[in-house]
Scaffold this motif. Structure first.
Motif, mmCIF file in Angstrom:
data_model
loop_
_atom_site.group_PDB
_atom_site.id
_atom_site.type_symbol
_atom_site.label_atom_id
_atom_site.label_comp_id
_atom_site.label_asym_id
_atom_site.label_seq_id
_atom_site.Cartn_x
_atom_site.Cartn_y
_atom_site.Cartn_z
ATOM 1 N N ILE A 87 51.002 44.802 66.368
ATOM 2 C CA ILE A 87 51.015 43.617 67.227
ATOM 3 C C ILE A 87 50.912 44.014 68.700
ATOM 4 C CG2 ILE A 87 52.317 42.194 65.612
ATOM 5 C CD1 ILE A 87 54.862 42.883 67.175
ATOM 6 N N CYS A 88 50.458 43.078 69.516
ATOM 7 C CA CYS A 88 50.349 43.327 70.954
ATOM 8 C C CYS A 88 50.666 42.049 71.713
ATOM 9 C CB CYS A 88 48.961 43.844 71.328
ATOM 10 S SG CYS A 88 47.609 42.694 70.956
ATOM 11 N N ALA A 89 51.160 42.203 72.922
ATOM 12 C CA ALA A 89 51.470 41.047 73.767
ATOM 13 C C ALA A 89 51.790 41.534 75.168
ATOM 14 C CB ALA A 89 52.655 40.262 73.208
ATOM 15 N N PRO A 90 51.557 40.690 76.180
ATOM 16 C CA PRO A 90 52.013 41.040 77.534
ATOM 17 C C PRO A 90 53.539 41.068 77.564
ATOM 18 C CG PRO A 90 50.399 39.243 77.588
ATOM 19 C CD PRO A 90 50.808 39.416 76.159
ATOM 20 N N ALA A 91 54.092 42.108 78.144
ATOM 21 C CA ALA A 91 55.542 42.203 78.293
ATOM 22 C C ALA A 91 55.982 41.717 79.671
ATOM 23 C CB ALA A 91 56.013 43.639 78.079
ATOM 24 N N THR A 92 55.010 41.391 80.507
ATOM 25 C CA THR A 92 55.287 40.843 81.833
ATOM 26 C C THR A 92 54.424 39.598 82.020
ATOM 27 O OG1 THR A 92 53.614 42.321 82.756
ATOM 28 C CG2 THR A 92 55.906 43.042 82.898
ATOM 29 N N ILE A 93 54.779 38.776 83.012
ATOM 30 C CA ILE A 93 54.017 37.556 83.278
ATOM 31 C C ILE A 93 52.834 37.909 84.180
ATOM 32 C CG2 ILE A 93 54.108 35.230 84.253
ATOM 33 C CD1 ILE A 93 57.113 35.257 83.718
ATOM 34 N N ILE A 134 51.355 45.696 78.918
ATOM 35 C CA ILE A 134 50.984 45.158 77.609
ATOM 36 C C ILE A 134 51.550 46.083 76.547
ATOM 37 C CG2 ILE A 134 49.075 44.572 76.057
ATOM 38 C CD1 ILE A 134 47.381 44.064 78.560
ATOM 39 N N ARG A 135 52.326 45.506 75.657
ATOM 40 C CA ARG A 135 53.011 46.308 74.640
ATOM 41 C C ARG A 135 52.253 46.237 73.323
ATOM 42 N NH1 ARG A 135 59.069 44.753 74.124
ATOM 43 N NH2 ARG A 135 59.333 46.240 75.836
#
Length: 483
Positions: A9-15, A24-25
């Motif tokens: 999985i991946c997603a931004p960890a910051t806004i 991006i994690r």
């Protein structure tokens, strides 16, 4: 949301867009291989890198267009936040760059993480228990030093350790009871009843203390509620504006301008306060205003601190009536009361002295309805202010901060801030009380053991030793993406 750990999985960890850098994690079994498809490192590859190392590289799109230069932080299972192979890509905070990198990672085999999925995986992989996982969101959203301290302590496992100790004692007790059941025909008693009751009393008291701490813990987490109460046009809205340093509430000479509550938060010396400007207290036949006054009394009863606004330019009798209305709605055993003698810039000094003496006299003579036991006059603060000129506002801020610093002086005290935890503790306490009452009345051992198991179940549900998939989904889906 479904619990599935086989995907990467991946997603931004910051806004995106709020700073110079975004992170991006990426986490999962193929995290390193997918990162290698997207990031061209100057030396070696991410898959070959050791854990706890960083690699410099370039993100290139399918047509060989350079998207950005990035730093890749490499983590190897189980030594990562999620307990899985992970990569954190630090890129520039452009929303275009972040969305493009996300698109490339998904095209390379990852999928977008669902809300809270990183923390969910950390829990499922044994990196933290459920109470610690919930505290992660509280740490991120904390708006004051006090709220951060509570959340960080919970995230590090302080609250969980207390629950495990309680649970361990109960498991020992229930095991002794079950042993008695195995030897029921011999009428052997393995659990001494007096010692059993003593242990149950201690655990029940511990649960009660944690339950009682919720009022303070919740106030610190969401802002200590401070109700500003008084008659109409005594300067309540002016005070709120003076505290905030902005014109938040409408100020008017017309009586009854504020008909509903206005709430704003303010950080004072690391403590978050939630100020509530309420409708003015007076006799009225106007329906909407009467509803506002009813809400005022409700907010007074719910507040941790009540600021009683007194207009020194009003006649003595009506002022005393306002004072009586406020005090009679305050529980002085659990709430702080501060009287603000307002408009000292235009008031007669003798009026000020008379009002002060009236309040002190009523306290000493226990004339207020809520004063049944002797109360130290110093327990009710009385200060002079001019909300319009700002006189006394700094003193008020200091008093507000001091009331909470005294409460928080014992840094070792655990405070509960989560409604789910309070409910589970309440269920556990109810079961324990049934056991104590039942054993005193000769309750059969098997029924007492059943109630003990219920108490153990309730405590276990807080830390996630026993939790259904639906419970886990509801908890983690409330998190923000990237956590």
């Amino acid at each position: 949301m479904y619990i599935r750990n086989e995907d990467t999985i991946c997603a931004p960890a910051t806004i995106p867009g709020t700073g110079a850098i975004s992170v991006i994690r990426l986490s999962g079994p193929d995290a390193h291989a997918i990162a290698d498809k997207v990031v061209r490192c100057s030396k070696g590859s991410i898959s070959q890198a050791k854990g706890y190392t960083i690699k410099f590289g370039t993100v290139v799109s399918g047509d060989d267009t350079v998207v950005d230069e990035v730093i890749a932080s490499v983590f190897r299972a189980p030594h990562s936040y999620t307990g899985e192979d992970s990569v954190e890509l630090s890129c520039h905070a452009s929303s275009y760059i972040v969305s493009t990198v996300m698109g490339l990672l998904i095209a390379a085999g990852a999928r977008a993480a669902e809300p809270g999925e990183f923390t969910q995986r950390a829990f499922l992989n044994g990196k933290m228990d459920l109470a610690q996982a919930e505290a992660v969101a509280d740490v991120i959203s904390s708006q004051s030093a006090a709220a951060h301290r509570i959340a960080f302590s919970q995230m590090k496992g302080g609250f969980s350790a207390e629950l495990r100790d309680m649970r361990s004692e109960l498991l020992e007790l229930v095991s002794l009871m079950e042993l008695e059941l195995d030897f029921s025909e011999e009428e052997v008693e393995f659990a001494d009843r007096s010692r059993l009751d003593s242990l149950l009393a201690g655990i029940t008291a511990h649960a009660s203390r944690l339950i009682d701490s919720f009022r303070l813990g919740n106030a610190i987490k969401n802002g200590v509620p401070v109700a500003i109460a008084g008659a109409t046009n005594t300067g309540k809205s002016t005070l709120l504006n003076a505290l905030l340093g902005e014109d938040r509430a409408i100020v008017s000479d017309v009586h009854g301008t504020t008909r509903d509550t206005i709430e704003e938060t303010l950080n004072i010396d690391g403590i978050l306060f939630r100020f509530i400007d309420t409708a003015g207290l007076r006799e009225t036949s106007e329906t909407v205003e009467k509803i506002g006054i009813e809400r005022t009394f409700k907010k007074i009863s719910e507040a941790s601190i009540v600021l009683g606004m007194i207009d020194l330019t009003r006649d003595f009798d009506s002022t005393c009536e306002t004072i009586r209305k406020i005090v009679d709605k305050v529980d002085l055993s659990s709430q702080k009361l501060v009287f603000l003698l307002n408009k000292i810039d235009i008031a007669d000094i003798n009026k000020n002295v008379n009002i002060y003496n009236y309040i002190v006299s009523c306290i000493n003579n226990k004339e207020f309805k809520n004063i049944a036991e002797p109360i130290d006059v110093n327990d009710i603060k009385i200060i002079e202010i001019s909300a319009k000129l700002g006189t006394g506002i700094d003193e008020l801020r200091n008093i507000l901060a001091e009331t909470q610093k005294n409460v928080l002086a014992d840094s070792d005290t655990t405070l509960v801030t989560n409604q789910r935890h309070v409910q589970a503790l309440t269920d556990a306490r109810t079961s324990l009380l049934r056991v104590r009452e039942g054993l005193a009345d000769g309750l059969p051992t098997d029924l007492a053991a059943d109630d003990l198991r219920l108490a153990i179940y309730s405590l276990s549900s807080i830390i996630g030793e026993i939790s259904s998939q639906d419970v886990l989904i509801n908890i983690f889906s409330s998190f923000c993406i990237g956590k």
